[in-house]
Motif scaffolding. Structure first.
Motif, PDB file in Angstrom:
ATOM      1  N   LEU A  40       0.855  -1.200   0.104  1.00  0.00           N
ATOM      2  CA  LEU A  40      -0.055   0.115  -0.008  1.00  0.00           C
ATOM      3  C   LEU A  40       0.849   1.258   0.213  1.00  0.00           C
ATOM      4  CD1 LEU A  40      -2.788  -1.042   2.556  1.00  0.00           C
ATOM      5  CD2 LEU A  40      -3.172  -0.076   0.415  1.00  0.00           C
ATOM      6  N   HIS A  41       1.818   1.183   0.893  1.00  0.00           N
ATOM      7  CA  HIS A  41       2.759   2.583   0.973  1.00  0.00           C
ATOM      8  C   HIS A  41       3.504   2.783  -0.383  1.00  0.00           C
ATOM      9  CE1 HIS A  41       5.593   5.547   2.704  1.00  0.00           C
ATOM     10  NE2 HIS A  41       6.440   4.727   1.783  1.00  0.00           N
ATOM     11  N   ASN A  42       3.952   1.318  -0.941  1.00  0.00           N
ATOM     12  CA  ASN A  42       4.904   1.583  -2.375  1.00  0.00           C
ATOM     13  C   ASN A  42       4.018   2.108  -3.391  1.00  0.00           C
ATOM     14  OD1 ASN A  42       7.324   0.930  -1.124  1.00  0.00           O
ATOM     15  ND2 ASN A  42       6.794  -1.206  -1.584  1.00  0.00           N
ATOM     16  N   LYS A  43       2.592   1.612  -3.285  1.00  0.00           N
ATOM     17  CA  LYS A  43       1.847   2.137  -4.262  1.00  0.00           C
ATOM     18  C   LYS A  43       1.171   3.549  -4.130  1.00  0.00           C
ATOM     19  CE  LYS A  43      -2.806   0.803  -6.447  1.00  0.00           C
ATOM     20  NZ  LYS A  43      -3.690  -0.203  -6.596  1.00  0.00           N
ATOM     21  N   PRO A  85      -4.291  -5.091  13.209  1.00  0.00           N
ATOM     22  CA  PRO A  85      -4.363  -3.744  12.556  1.00  0.00           C
ATOM     23  C   PRO A  85      -5.552  -2.842  12.466  1.00  0.00           C
ATOM     24  CG  PRO A  85      -4.407  -5.401  10.489  1.00  0.00           C
ATOM     25  CD  PRO A  85      -4.553  -6.126  11.860  1.00  0.00           C
ATOM     26  N   GLU A  86      -5.410  -1.683  12.546  1.00  0.00           N
ATOM     27  CA  GLU A  86      -6.573  -0.664  12.266  1.00  0.00           C
ATOM     28  C   GLU A  86      -6.402   0.432  11.579  1.00  0.00           C
ATOM     29  OE1 GLU A  86     -10.048   1.121  15.395  1.00  0.00           O
ATOM     30  OE2 GLU A  86      -8.734  -0.529  16.014  1.00  0.00           O
ATOM     31  N   VAL A  87      -7.020   0.958  10.522  1.00  0.00           N
ATOM     32  CA  VAL A  87      -6.649   2.058   9.812  1.00  0.00           C
ATOM     33  C   VAL A  87      -7.498   3.266   9.993  1.00  0.00           C
ATOM     34  CG1 VAL A  87      -6.517   2.915   7.517  1.00  0.00           C
ATOM     35  CG2 VAL A  87      -5.868   0.422   8.030  1.00  0.00           C
ATOM     36  N   PHE A  88      -6.813   4.640   9.987  1.00  0.00           N
ATOM     37  CA  PHE A  88      -7.471   5.899  10.175  1.00  0.00           C
ATOM     38  C   PHE A  88      -6.739   6.304   8.768  1.00  0.00           C
ATOM     39  CE2 PHE A  88      -7.813   4.335  14.382  1.00  0.00           C
ATOM     40  CZ  PHE A  88      -9.076   4.983  14.558  1.00  0.00           C
ATOM     41  N   LEU A  89      -7.719   6.640   7.553  1.00  0.00           N
ATOM     42  CA  LEU A  89      -7.182   7.254   6.472  1.00  0.00           C
ATOM     43  C   LEU A  89      -7.688   8.677   6.616  1.00  0.00           C
ATOM     44  CD1 LEU A  89      -6.262   7.511   3.612  1.00  0.00           C
ATOM     45  CD2 LEU A  89      -8.785   7.001   3.019  1.00  0.00           C
ATOM     46  N   LEU A  90      -6.525   9.678   6.745  1.00  0.00           N
ATOM     47  CA  LEU A  90      -6.759  10.895   6.880  1.00  0.00           C
ATOM     48  C   LEU A  90      -6.643  11.858   5.537  1.00  0.00           C
ATOM     49  CD1 LEU A  90      -4.758  11.370  10.159  1.00  0.00           C
ATOM     50  CD2 LEU A  90      -7.147  10.494   9.915  1.00  0.00           C
ATOM     51  N   ASP A  91      -7.256  13.103   5.448  1.00  0.00           N
ATOM     52  CA  ASP A  91      -7.014  13.878   4.290  1.00  0.00           C
ATOM     53  C   ASP A  91      -5.747  14.810   4.781  1.00  0.00           C
ATOM     54  OD1 ASP A  91      -8.017  15.933   5.802  1.00  0.00           O
ATOM     55  OD2 ASP A  91      -9.759  16.316   4.645  1.00  0.00           O
ATOM     56  N   ALA A  92      -5.311  15.610   3.894  1.00  0.00           N
ATOM     57  CA  ALA A  92      -4.265  16.756   4.149  1.00  0.00           C
ATOM     58  C   ALA A  92      -4.510  17.639   5.378  1.00  0.00           C
ATOM     59  CB  ALA A  92      -3.959  17.424   2.988  1.00  0.00           C
ATOM     60  N   ASP A  93      -5.722  17.644   5.674  1.00  0.00           N
ATOM     61  CA  ASP A  93      -5.975  18.590   7.034  1.00  0.00           C
ATOM     62  C   ASP A  93      -6.295  17.696   8.080  1.00  0.00           C
ATOM     63  OD1 ASP A  93      -5.555  20.953   5.607  1.00  0.00           O
ATOM     64  OD2 ASP A  93      -7.424  20.640   4.818  1.00  0.00           O
ATOM     65  N   ALA A 119     -11.056  -1.423   8.503  1.00  0.00           N
ATOM     66  CA  ALA A 119      -9.894  -2.738   8.095  1.00  0.00           C
ATOM     67  C   ALA A 119      -9.504  -2.269   6.909  1.00  0.00           C
ATOM     68  CB  ALA A 119     -10.823  -3.816   8.174  1.00  0.00           C
ATOM     69  N   ILE A 120      -8.419  -3.009   6.420  1.00  0.00           N
ATOM     70  CA  ILE A 120      -7.507  -2.642   5.275  1.00  0.00           C
ATOM     71  C   ILE A 120      -8.370  -3.291   4.137  1.00  0.00           C
ATOM     72  CG2 ILE A 120      -5.662  -3.181   3.889  1.00  0.00           C
ATOM     73  CD1 ILE A 120      -4.030  -3.480   6.683  1.00  0.00           C
ATOM     74  N   ASP A 121      -9.001  -4.522   4.361  1.00  0.00           N
ATOM     75  CA  ASP A 121      -9.990  -5.232   3.221  1.00  0.00           C
ATOM     76  C   ASP A 121     -10.840  -6.167   4.083  1.00  0.00           C
ATOM     77  OD1 ASP A 121      -7.936  -7.581   3.453  1.00  0.00           O
ATOM     78  OD2 ASP A 121      -6.618  -6.723   2.568  1.00  0.00           O
ATOM     79  N   ASP A 122     -11.503  -7.083   3.298  1.00  0.00           N
ATOM     80  CA  ASP A 122     -12.251  -8.002   4.135  1.00  0.00           C
ATOM     81  C   ASP A 122     -11.784  -9.415   4.241  1.00  0.00           C
ATOM     82  OD1 ASP A 122     -12.127  -8.911   1.256  1.00  0.00           O
ATOM     83  OD2 ASP A 122     -14.068  -8.971   0.962  1.00  0.00           O
ATOM     84  N   LEU A 129      -9.548  -0.018   1.880  1.00  0.00           N
ATOM     85  CA  LEU A 129      -8.757   1.107   2.132  1.00  0.00           C
ATOM     86  C   LEU A 129      -8.301   1.622   0.974  1.00  0.00           C
ATOM     87  CD1 LEU A 129      -6.857   2.887   3.476  1.00  0.00           C
ATOM     88  CD2 LEU A 129      -5.042   1.160   4.130  1.00  0.00           C
ATOM     89  N   GLU A 130      -7.818   0.670  -0.284  1.00  0.00           N
ATOM     90  CA  GLU A 130      -7.390   1.148  -1.402  1.00  0.00           C
ATOM     91  C   GLU A 130      -8.911   1.759  -2.012  1.00  0.00           C
ATOM     92  OE1 GLU A 130      -5.315  -0.870  -4.281  1.00  0.00           O
ATOM     93  OE2 GLU A 130      -4.532  -2.208  -2.976  1.00  0.00           O
ATOM     94  N   ASN A 131      -9.884   1.440  -1.915  1.00  0.00           N
ATOM     95  CA  ASN A 131     -11.156   2.158  -2.481  1.00  0.00           C
ATOM     96  C   ASN A 131     -11.346   3.295  -2.027  1.00  0.00           C
ATOM     97  OD1 ASN A 131     -11.687  -0.328  -4.207  1.00  0.00           O
ATOM     98  ND2 ASN A 131     -13.098  -1.027  -2.670  1.00  0.00           N
ATOM     99  N   ALA A 132     -11.013   3.447  -0.410  1.00  0.00           N
ATOM    100  CA  ALA A 132     -11.088   4.866   0.221  1.00  0.00           C
ATOM    101  C   ALA A 132     -10.110   5.894  -0.441  1.00  0.00           C
ATOM    102  CB  ALA A 132     -11.006   4.658   1.496  1.00  0.00           C
TER     103      ALA A 132
END
Length: 230
Positions: free
Chosen positions: A110-113, A171-179, A187-190, A203-206
């Motif tokens: 995910l990071h590399n992409k 793992p647990e994900v928080f996707l943040l915008d620039a602000d 979750a990362i996926d299902d 996560l990728e879809n988000a």
């Protein structure tokens, strides 16, 4: 007269017995109060409580030590091009949880992409090493070197960050915008245990939705993993 003396004597005896009974009751009550006071457990002070931040709310910044020994904040992190990120993929993860280990390569991928597109991974290890020795800072350094992590791997040493975010799993994900506003949480996926069984990449879809200035859907999923050790 004899009957009168007998009545008076009986009255005195009844009064004495009544007083003794009341004294006994008072003594028993005092004993119960003392025992209750002595056996009552002390209240435990809860120093941390996972309040959490909801989608649409701004996440706080922080300063945490990375495996390279330097201290990082979100404000100081750059994307793969050395530019200010368009967003941040904050993932609470660790060395020891089977779910986190199973997701490790996916996090690297995910990071590399997405880091070259402005969305770097920011990995945070929230476990207390006193409870989970395999998640010590030294063990984190070894794992990051072994797997050649391309992202920062930060240590929530005082366990102050994860409760504020409301993370409970690895793992647990928080996707943040620039602000730093939360746009996706979960979750990362299902298929956390089996990367071959993934059908929906939440996560990728988000991230892709944010890149199109769209609202991620779903904005929240259930994080599946190990409970954070505190």
């Amino acid at each position: 007269m004899k009957h009168l003396m007998t009545a008076l004597l009986l009255g005195l005896l009844l009064t004495a017995c009544g007083n003794a009974t009341e004294a006994g009751k008072e003594q028993a009550a005092n004993t119960e109060t003392t025992e209750a006071t002595e056996t009552k457990p002390e209240a435990k002070t809860v120093s941390q409580r996972a309040e959490g931040i909801a989608v649409g709310e701004q996440a706080p910044d922080f300063e945490l030590k990375n495996v390279d020994g330097k201290t990082y904040s979100l404000a100081g992190i750059k994307d793969a091009n050395g530019l200010a990120p368009k967003g941040y993929v904050v993932i609470f993860t660790c060395n020891t949880c089977p779910f986190a280990v199973a997701s490790e390569q996916r996090i690297i991928d995910l990071h590399n992409k997405y880091a070259p597109q402005g969305y770097p991974v920011v990995a945070i290890q929230p476990n207390d090493p006193a409870i989970q020795p395999g998640d010590s800072f030294e063990a984190m350094q070894e794992r990051a070197e072994e797997m050649d992590y391309p992202f920062v791997y930060l240590f929530d040493e005082g366990q102050e960050v994860y409760p504020v975010y409301g993370a409970t799993k690895t793992p647990e994900v928080f996707l943040l915008d620039a602000d730093r506003y939360v746009k996706y949480h979960g979750a990362i996926d299902d298929s956390v245990r089996d990367p071959e069984g993934v059908e929906e990449k939440y996560l990728e879809n988000a991230i892709n939705a944010l890149m199109k200035n769209e609202t991620p859907h779903p904005p929240v999923t259930k994080a599946v993993g190990c409970g954070i050790k505190a």
